[in-house]
Design a protein around this motif. Structure first.
Motif, PDB file in Angstrom:
ATOM      1  N   ALA A 161       0.825  -1.218   0.000  1.00  0.00           N
ATOM      2  CA  ALA A 161       0.000   0.000   0.000  1.00  0.00           C
ATOM      3  C   ALA A 161       0.861   1.270   0.000  1.00  0.00           C
ATOM      4  O   ALA A 161       0.326   2.379  -0.007  1.00  0.00           O
ATOM      5  CB  ALA A 161      -0.923   0.006   1.216  1.00  0.00           C
ATOM      6  N   GLY A 162       2.185   1.116   0.024  1.00  0.00           N
ATOM      7  CA  GLY A 162       3.074   2.270  -0.029  1.00  0.00           C
ATOM      8  C   GLY A 162       3.467   2.829   1.325  1.00  0.00           C
ATOM      9  O   GLY A 162       4.083   3.887   1.406  1.00  0.00           O
ATOM     10  N   GLN A 163       3.149   2.131   2.404  1.00  0.00           N
ATOM     11  CA  GLN A 163       3.550   2.592   3.735  1.00  0.00           C
ATOM     12  C   GLN A 163       5.028   2.272   3.941  1.00  0.00           C
ATOM     13  O   GLN A 163       5.473   1.163   3.659  1.00  0.00           O
ATOM     14  CB  GLN A 163       2.710   1.904   4.806  1.00  0.00           C
ATOM     15  N   VAL A 164       5.775   3.241   4.449  1.00  0.00           N
ATOM     16  CA  VAL A 164       7.217   3.084   4.642  1.00  0.00           C
ATOM     17  C   VAL A 164       7.484   2.794   6.116  1.00  0.00           C
ATOM     18  O   VAL A 164       7.134   3.593   6.984  1.00  0.00           O
ATOM     19  CB  VAL A 164       7.974   4.351   4.190  1.00  0.00           C
ATOM     20  N   LEU A 165       8.104   1.643   6.394  1.00  0.00           N
ATOM     21  CA  LEU A 165       8.428   1.233   7.763  1.00  0.00           C
ATOM     22  C   LEU A 165       9.941   1.308   7.932  1.00  0.00           C
ATOM     23  O   LEU A 165      10.688   0.825   7.076  1.00  0.00           O
ATOM     24  CB  LEU A 165       7.953  -0.196   8.011  1.00  0.00           C
ATOM     25  N   VAL A 166      10.387   1.920   9.040  1.00  0.00           N
ATOM     26  CA  VAL A 166      11.816   2.122   9.278  1.00  0.00           C
ATOM     27  C   VAL A 166      12.168   1.687  10.703  1.00  0.00           C
ATOM     28  O   VAL A 166      11.453   2.014  11.649  1.00  0.00           O
ATOM     29  CB  VAL A 166      12.208   3.603   9.098  1.00  0.00           C
ATOM     30  N   GLN A 213       6.522   4.546  11.172  1.00  0.00           N
ATOM     31  CA  GLN A 213       5.935   4.590   9.837  1.00  0.00           C
ATOM     32  C   GLN A 213       6.084   6.011   9.323  1.00  0.00           C
ATOM     33  O   GLN A 213       5.788   6.980  10.034  1.00  0.00           O
ATOM     34  CB  GLN A 213       4.458   4.212   9.879  1.00  0.00           C
ATOM     35  N   VAL A 214       6.561   6.141   8.089  1.00  0.00           N
ATOM     36  CA  VAL A 214       6.765   7.427   7.436  1.00  0.00           C
ATOM     37  C   VAL A 214       5.811   7.495   6.250  1.00  0.00           C
ATOM     38  O   VAL A 214       5.478   6.465   5.651  1.00  0.00           O
ATOM     39  CB  VAL A 214       8.236   7.554   6.967  1.00  0.00           C
ATOM     40  N   LYS A 256       6.797  11.720   9.670  1.00  0.00           N
ATOM     41  CA  LYS A 256       6.481  10.572  10.525  1.00  0.00           C
ATOM     42  C   LYS A 256       4.962  10.499  10.711  1.00  0.00           C
ATOM     43  O   LYS A 256       4.325  11.499  11.035  1.00  0.00           O
ATOM     44  CB  LYS A 256       7.174  10.749  11.877  1.00  0.00           C
ATOM     45  N   LEU A 257       4.418   9.310  10.503  1.00  0.00           N
ATOM     46  CA  LEU A 257       2.984   9.104  10.692  1.00  0.00           C
ATOM     47  C   LEU A 257       2.669   8.450  12.032  1.00  0.00           C
ATOM     48  O   LEU A 257       1.672   8.780  12.653  1.00  0.00           O
ATOM     49  CB  LEU A 257       2.411   8.254   9.557  1.00  0.00           C
ATOM     50  N   ALA A 258       3.526   7.510  12.440  1.00  0.00           N
ATOM     51  CA  ALA A 258       3.243   6.790  13.687  1.00  0.00           C
ATOM     52  C   ALA A 258       4.483   6.078  14.192  1.00  0.00           C
ATOM     53  O   ALA A 258       5.379   5.735  13.418  1.00  0.00           O
ATOM     54  CB  ALA A 258       2.141   5.759  13.449  1.00  0.00           C
ATOM     55  N   THR A 259       4.520   5.845  15.506  1.00  0.00           N
ATOM     56  CA  THR A 259       5.500   4.949  16.112  1.00  0.00           C
ATOM     57  C   THR A 259       4.786   3.622  16.271  1.00  0.00           C
ATOM     58  O   THR A 259       3.755   3.541  16.934  1.00  0.00           O
ATOM     59  CB  THR A 259       5.981   5.489  17.470  1.00  0.00           C
ATOM     60  N   LEU A 260       5.316   2.583  15.644  1.00  0.00           N
ATOM     61  CA  LEU A 260       4.650   1.288  15.625  1.00  0.00           C
ATOM     62  C   LEU A 260       5.075   0.372  16.766  1.00  0.00           C
ATOM     63  O   LEU A 260       4.289  -0.445  17.216  1.00  0.00           O
ATOM     64  CB  LEU A 260       4.903   0.597  14.285  1.00  0.00           C
TER      65      LEU A 260
END
Length: 129
Positions: free
Chosen positions: A64-69, A79-80, A87-91
């Motif tokens: 879906a294009g979500q970037v996880l780092v 998640q970026v 930054k969108l969220a701390t997972l």
């Protein structure tokens, strides 16, 4: 290529990933705590840095294009946005069992995030809600 390590081009690439549409390349630069987003022609579209993210190692782009780092030294996974700029969220954090995350991927079949850790024999699996 410049030998000045303050230059954006003087870095070691830890991981790279391609967007689902193939128009962006994401690169982690652990020594500078940066996530770079490049266009197909190599031009820099975005540079992401966050004081809460140190020694970027693992990187994954979901279908879906979500970037996880992974931040190995900051012991977290974030998640970026797909632009690679926010930054969108701390997972996951140490409170979730993360100690030294080194690799991350998303499994869409099980709807979970899988995390490999540096110098640990455990692989962590987090169900996405």
């Amino acid at each position: 290529m410049s030998k000045d390590c303050n230059d954006v081009f003087c870095f070691v690439v830890a991981r790279c990933a391609v967007s689902p549409t193939g128009d962006k390349l994401y690169i982690t630069c652990p020594s500078q705590n940066k996530l770079l987003t490049l266009a197909k022609d190599g031009s820099i579209l975005a540079t992401f840095m966050d004081p809460a993210l140190k020694l970027l190692t693992g990187l994954h782009v979901t279908p879906a294009g979500q970037v996880l780092v992974c931040g190995r030294d900051s012991k977290n996974i974030i998640q970026v946005d797909s632009k690679g700029s926010k930054k969108l969220a701390t997972l996951a954090t140490p409170m979730d069992g993360v100690e030294n995350p080194h690799s991350v991927c998303y499994n869409r079949i099980t709807d979970s995030i899988i995390v490999g850790q540096w110098h640990h024999k455990k692989i962590l699996v987090y169900k996405v809600k």
